[in-house]
Design a protein around this motif. Structure first.
Motif, PDB file in Angstrom:
ATOM      1  N   TYR A  68      38.739  44.737  31.132  1.00 37.61           N
ATOM      2  CA  TYR A  68      39.587  43.163  30.543  1.00 37.61           C
ATOM      3  C   TYR A  68      40.325  43.394  31.396  1.00 37.61           C
ATOM      4  N   ARG A  69      41.169  44.716  31.879  1.00 36.37           N
ATOM      5  CA  ARG A  69      42.754  44.762  31.622  1.00 36.37           C
ATOM      6  C   ARG A  69      42.753  44.021  33.742  1.00 36.37           C
ATOM      7  N   VAL A  70      41.361  44.480  34.332  1.00 40.42           N
ATOM      8  CA  VAL A  70      41.699  44.172  35.914  1.00 40.42           C
ATOM      9  C   VAL A  70      41.569  42.731  35.403  1.00 40.42           C
ATOM     10  N   GLY A  71      40.651  41.931  35.006  1.00 41.44           N
ATOM     11  CA  GLY A  71      39.191  41.213  35.229  1.00 41.44           C
ATOM     12  C   GLY A  71      39.500  40.178  33.806  1.00 41.44           C
ATOM     13  N   GLY A  72      40.116  40.040  33.210  1.00 40.30           N
ATOM     14  CA  GLY A  72      40.246  39.226  32.138  1.00 40.30           C
ATOM     15  C   GLY A  72      38.595  39.697  31.085  1.00 40.30           C
ATOM     16  N   VAL A  73      38.359  38.514  30.623  1.00 41.77           N
ATOM     17  CA  VAL A  73      37.389  38.531  29.850  1.00 41.77           C
ATOM     18  C   VAL A  73      36.098  38.580  30.677  1.00 41.77           C
ATOM     19  N   LEU A  74      36.159  38.059  32.196  1.00 42.04           N
ATOM     20  CA  LEU A  74      34.952  38.435  32.655  1.00 42.04           C
ATOM     21  C   LEU A  74      34.957  39.335  33.610  1.00 42.04           C
ATOM     22  N   GLY A  75      36.111  39.998  33.918  1.00 41.58           N
ATOM     23  CA  GLY A  75      36.085  41.200  34.209  1.00 41.58           C
ATOM     24  C   GLY A  75      35.195  42.288  33.729  1.00 41.58           C
ATOM     25  N   MET A  76      35.998  41.652  32.241  1.00 40.69           N
ATOM     26  CA  MET A  76      35.079  43.130  31.058  1.00 40.69           C
ATOM     27  C   MET A  76      33.623  42.793  31.224  1.00 40.69           C
ATOM     28  N   LEU A  77      33.125  42.053  30.865  1.00 41.42           N
ATOM     29  CA  LEU A  77      31.831  41.595  30.866  1.00 41.42           C
ATOM     30  C   LEU A  77      30.846  42.047  32.174  1.00 41.42           C
TER      31      LEU A  77
END
Length: 186
Positions: A68-77
């Motif tokens: 999430y920190r690196v790529g937002g919601v898409l990064g978290m998923l």
């Protein structure tokens, strides 16, 4: 490209972290601190400390936060999927293999041998929980809670998840009846 790097970082740690969370932590560190430099050592330590306070697998929690920190919601998923995908694939392979050989006497013997081991492990875990509740609640309330829970689950057929949820809510909303220390002075 960032999403691909997130996927690769957490897929590697999920794939190579044999033995669960503690074995994957150094791999996650190598990926996110040393290779991709998304976090500093101090930030990684903070994420690790926070992740250890929450229930669930540490690798998945760290993947979710860092993704999430690196790529937002898409990064978290993406990070969560990458960290759990190796386990999912392995479970599919193992379950498919065991299903094919379920009638084999050796496999049946292995399956029967696991049941008492799991039973003992659960009994030890239950005893540890009881000892901890005895320390926190006292002996009599702990015994009452164990007996009441057993009766609700076994006699009335209450689902354990509902009982756990009610007890967690009760503990959360319980008011502390002790006066605050360092209160008013005369």
């Amino acid at each position: 490209m960032k999403q691909w790097h997130i996927f690769i970082a957490f897929f590697r740690s999920g794939m190579l972290g044999y033995g669960g969370g503690p074995s994957s932590i150094p791999l996650v560190h190598k990926e996110v601190v040393e290779r991709f430099k998304w976090l500093t050592d101090d930030e990684f330590s903070d994420v690790l400390a926070l992740g250890n306070t929450l229930p669930g697998p540490i690798n998945t929690k760290m993947a979710g936060y860092i993704g999430y920190r690196v790529g937002g919601v898409l990064g978290m998923l993406n990070a969560i999927f990458a960290s759990i995908m190796p386990t999912i694939l392995l479970m599919i392979v193992i379950l498919t293999t065991l299903t094919q050989f379920k009638d084999n006497p050796v496999i049946q013997g292995m399956t029967k041998a696991v049941v008492p081991v799991v039973g003992v492990m659960l009994a030890v875990l239950t005893w540890d929980f009881f000892k901890n509740s005895k320390k926190g609640l006292g002996l009599l309330p702990a015994i009452i809670l164990v007996v009441a829970s057993l009766l609700l689950i076994e006699m009335l057929g209450l689902h354990p998840g509902i009982l756990i949820g009610v007890l967690l809510a009760a503990a959360f909303f319980k008011k502390d009846k002790q006066p605050e220390k360092g209160g008013e002075s005369a």
